[in-house]
Design an enzyme around this catalytic site. Structure first.
Site, PDB file in Angstrom:
ATOM      1  N   HIS A  21       0.882  -1.176   0.000  1.00  0.00           N
ATOM      2  CA  HIS A  21       0.000   0.000   0.000  1.00  0.00           C
ATOM      3  C   HIS A  21       0.918   1.225   0.000  1.00  0.00           C
ATOM      4  O   HIS A  21       1.734   1.372   0.920  1.00  0.00           O
ATOM      5  CB  HIS A  21      -0.894   0.007   1.238  1.00  0.00           C
ATOM      6  CG  HIS A  21      -1.746  -1.228   1.363  1.00  0.00           C
ATOM      7  ND1 HIS A  21      -3.078  -1.250   1.005  1.00  0.00           N
ATOM      8  CD2 HIS A  21      -1.456  -2.485   1.784  1.00  0.00           C
ATOM      9  CE1 HIS A  21      -3.568  -2.466   1.211  1.00  0.00           C
ATOM     10  NE2 HIS A  21      -2.604  -3.239   1.686  1.00  0.00           N
ATOM     11  N   HIS A 211      -8.287  -8.443  -0.451  1.00  0.00           N
ATOM     12  CA  HIS A 211      -7.722  -8.873   0.836  1.00  0.00           C
ATOM     13  C   HIS A 211      -8.717  -9.855   1.463  1.00  0.00           C
ATOM     14  O   HIS A 211      -9.873  -9.490   1.729  1.00  0.00           O
ATOM     15  CB  HIS A 211      -7.571  -7.680   1.783  1.00  0.00           C
ATOM     16  CG  HIS A 211      -6.349  -6.849   1.538  1.00  0.00           C
ATOM     17  ND1 HIS A 211      -6.084  -6.241   0.348  1.00  0.00           N
ATOM     18  CD2 HIS A 211      -5.318  -6.527   2.368  1.00  0.00           C
ATOM     19  CE1 HIS A 211      -4.937  -5.565   0.442  1.00  0.00           C
ATOM     20  NE2 HIS A 211      -4.450  -5.724   1.657  1.00  0.00           N
ATOM     21  N   GLU A 214      -6.925 -12.995   5.861  1.00  0.00           N
ATOM     22  CA  GLU A 214      -5.828 -12.428   6.663  1.00  0.00           C
ATOM     23  C   GLU A 214      -6.181 -12.676   8.131  1.00  0.00           C
ATOM     24  O   GLU A 214      -5.552 -13.471   8.810  1.00  0.00           O
ATOM     25  CB  GLU A 214      -5.690 -10.925   6.358  1.00  0.00           C
ATOM     26  CG  GLU A 214      -4.617 -10.218   7.178  1.00  0.00           C
ATOM     27  CD  GLU A 214      -4.596  -8.694   6.911  1.00  0.00           C
ATOM     28  OE1 GLU A 214      -5.567  -8.148   6.344  1.00  0.00           O
ATOM     29  OE2 GLU A 214      -3.587  -8.056   7.315  1.00  0.00           O
ATOM     30  N   ASP A 291       3.456  -5.279   2.234  1.00  0.00           N
ATOM     31  CA  ASP A 291       2.179  -4.757   2.742  1.00  0.00           C
ATOM     32  C   ASP A 291       2.284  -3.275   3.115  1.00  0.00           C
ATOM     33  O   ASP A 291       1.900  -2.416   2.320  1.00  0.00           O
ATOM     34  CB  ASP A 291       1.682  -5.607   3.918  1.00  0.00           C
ATOM     35  CG  ASP A 291       0.178  -5.504   4.145  1.00  0.00           C
ATOM     36  OD1 ASP A 291      -0.495  -4.792   3.377  1.00  0.00           O
ATOM     37  OD2 ASP A 291      -0.329  -6.142   5.088  1.00  0.00           O
TER      38      ASP A 291
HETATM   39  N1  ADE Z   1      -4.705  -1.737   4.420  1.00  0.00           N
HETATM   40  C1  ADE Z   1      -3.374  -1.561   4.565  1.00  0.00           C
HETATM   41  N2  ADE Z   1      -2.810  -2.679   5.037  1.00  0.00           N
HETATM   42  C2  ADE Z   1      -3.802  -3.591   5.198  1.00  0.00           C
HETATM   43  C3  ADE Z   1      -3.856  -4.932   5.631  1.00  0.00           C
HETATM   44  N3  ADE Z   1      -2.774  -5.607   6.033  1.00  0.00           N
HETATM   45  N4  ADE Z   1      -5.057  -5.545   5.667  1.00  0.00           N
HETATM   46  C4  ADE Z   1      -6.164  -4.901   5.286  1.00  0.00           C
HETATM   47  N5  ADE Z   1      -6.170  -3.641   4.865  1.00  0.00           N
HETATM   48  C5  ADE Z   1      -4.994  -2.986   4.814  1.00  0.00           C
HETATM   49 ZN    ZN Z   2      -2.580  -5.145   2.431  1.00  0.00          ZN
END
Ligand code: ADE
Ligand code: ZN
Length: 354
Positions: A21, A211, A214, A291
């Site tokens: 990001h 995403h 996670e 990330d």
């Molecule tokens: N936005 C930035 N990093 C993130 C992550 N690890 N998971 C979800 N949204 C995000």
């Molecule tokens: Zn992310």
């Protein structure tokens, strides 16, 4: 730090980054300096002591308790970006780091809704990030792709407005926006909140990622696939559903795994718990990514090294990871061929490590 020959091997291994990001590259130093430049009020240190200084903020980043705890700081951090040049400089800073870490191709996320929500025009954000991408291509020889991420903590109507901005500016047709993703809070909002947007984008042939898996269970992954995602960001909880895992293998879907992020956000206790070995043995394709490097204490090479320390992979296994990262990149066959050749040339140079 991994052993020096291995470190040289990993540093020079041609990499593709698929999960970073750009707003996650804002360091505490940059947050404080941009806040001063743009006269943005950061939280009062009396109510949020983390904002006392660069040092206290950096220290707080070492103690995230969950994804949402991190997101609180991440969204405050990005509030210091105002001018087109702020966005361009941020992207350029990331690409320089990535280049030094051996990245040849980068597909980068950005979260326009969050900036638009505080009055920054869509055009300013995109123009800044595009300028950073173009500079990286011209001066560093990287290939780049911009992926626009919708954020799940804001209402669907906000995403629809941003989607309309993309259509109005014809950014899919001009390849300014190469794909769509979703991110932010995973558990809570409806899993399929972007059903209509993803259906519309899929019809236009736009690449889709999400995403999922996670913090959330594997049903988040299956819903993302149902909505048209052809790539999954994180996806580490896939191991809890062997049937779904086989489907991911059969369909050649890439997971963009972020080991240091998973540790920092308490999704796993250590990098050794990230299912790298399981994925390799099962034939799940994955890439290794940073990330939000400014928040999680490491860029892409730090993630490669952490994986090597935890799993002691062979040169052949690293070659497989590098090759899969290229083959599942959103680039043309010619660029893929160049990258495959660079991987082979690099692996040959380190034949003694086999
Ligand atoms: N936005 C930035 N990093 C993130 C992550 N690890 N998971 C979800 N949204 C995000
Ligand atoms: Zn992310």
């Amino acid at each position: 730090m991994c052993q020096s020959t291995w470190h040289d091997f990993l540093r020079g291994l041609p990499k593709c980054e698929h999960h970073v990001h750009l707003e996650g590259c804002l360091t505490p130093e940059l947050i404080f300096s941009l806040a001063a430049k743009n006269q943005v009020q950061l939280p009062d240190a009396a109510t949020n002591p983390a904002y006392e200084s660069i040092e206290t903020l950096t220290a707080r980043y070492g103690n995230f308790t969950s994804l949402d705890d991190f997101l609180h700081f991440y969204f405050i951090g990005m509030s210091v970006l105002n001018q087109e040049s702020d966005f361009a400089d941020l992207a350029w800073a990331y690409f320089q780091k990535a280049h030094a870490d051996g990245v040849h191709h980068a597909e980068v996320f950005f979260d326009p809704q969050v900036h638009q929500d505080r009055g920054i025009p869509y055009e300013t954000i995109v123009a800044g990030f595009v300028a950073g991408c173009k500079r990286a291509e011209a001066e560093l020889g990287l290939s780049t792709r911009l992926i626009l991420c919708f954020v799940r903590h804001l209402p669907v109507a906000s995403a629809e407005k941003t989607y309309q901005d993309i259509l109005d500016s014809r950014h899919f047709e001009s390849d300014v926006i190469h794909g769509l993703g979703w991110s932010s809070t995973e558990v809570g909002p409806p899993k399929d909140m972007y059903r209509d947007i993803y259906a519309s984008a899929a019809q236009r042939g736009v690449r889709l990622t999400a995403h999922a898996g996670e913090e959330g269970d594997p049903t988040h992954i299956s819903v993302a696939l149902e909505l048209g995602a052809t790539r999954i960001d994180h996806g580490i909880r896939l191991v809890e559903d062997p049937v779904l895992m086989q489907r991911i293998v059969d369909e050649g879907i890439l997971l963009t795994v972020c080991p240091l992020s998973n540790v920092q956000l308490k999704c796993v206790k250590s990098v050794a718990e990230v299912p790298i070995r399981t994925f390799l043995d099962a034939g799940v394709k994955f890439s290794i990514n940073s990330d939000d490097p400014a928040y999680f204490g490491g860029y892409i090479l730090d993630n490669y090294c952490a994986v090597h320390e935890a799993f002691a992979l062979s040169v052949d296994e690293w070659r497989t990871i590098a090759v899969n990262s290229v083959s599942e990149s959103w680039i043309g066959e010619e660029r893929k061929k160049e990258l495959f050749e660079s991987i082979d040339a690099h692996v040959l140079k380190f034949a003694e490590l086999v």
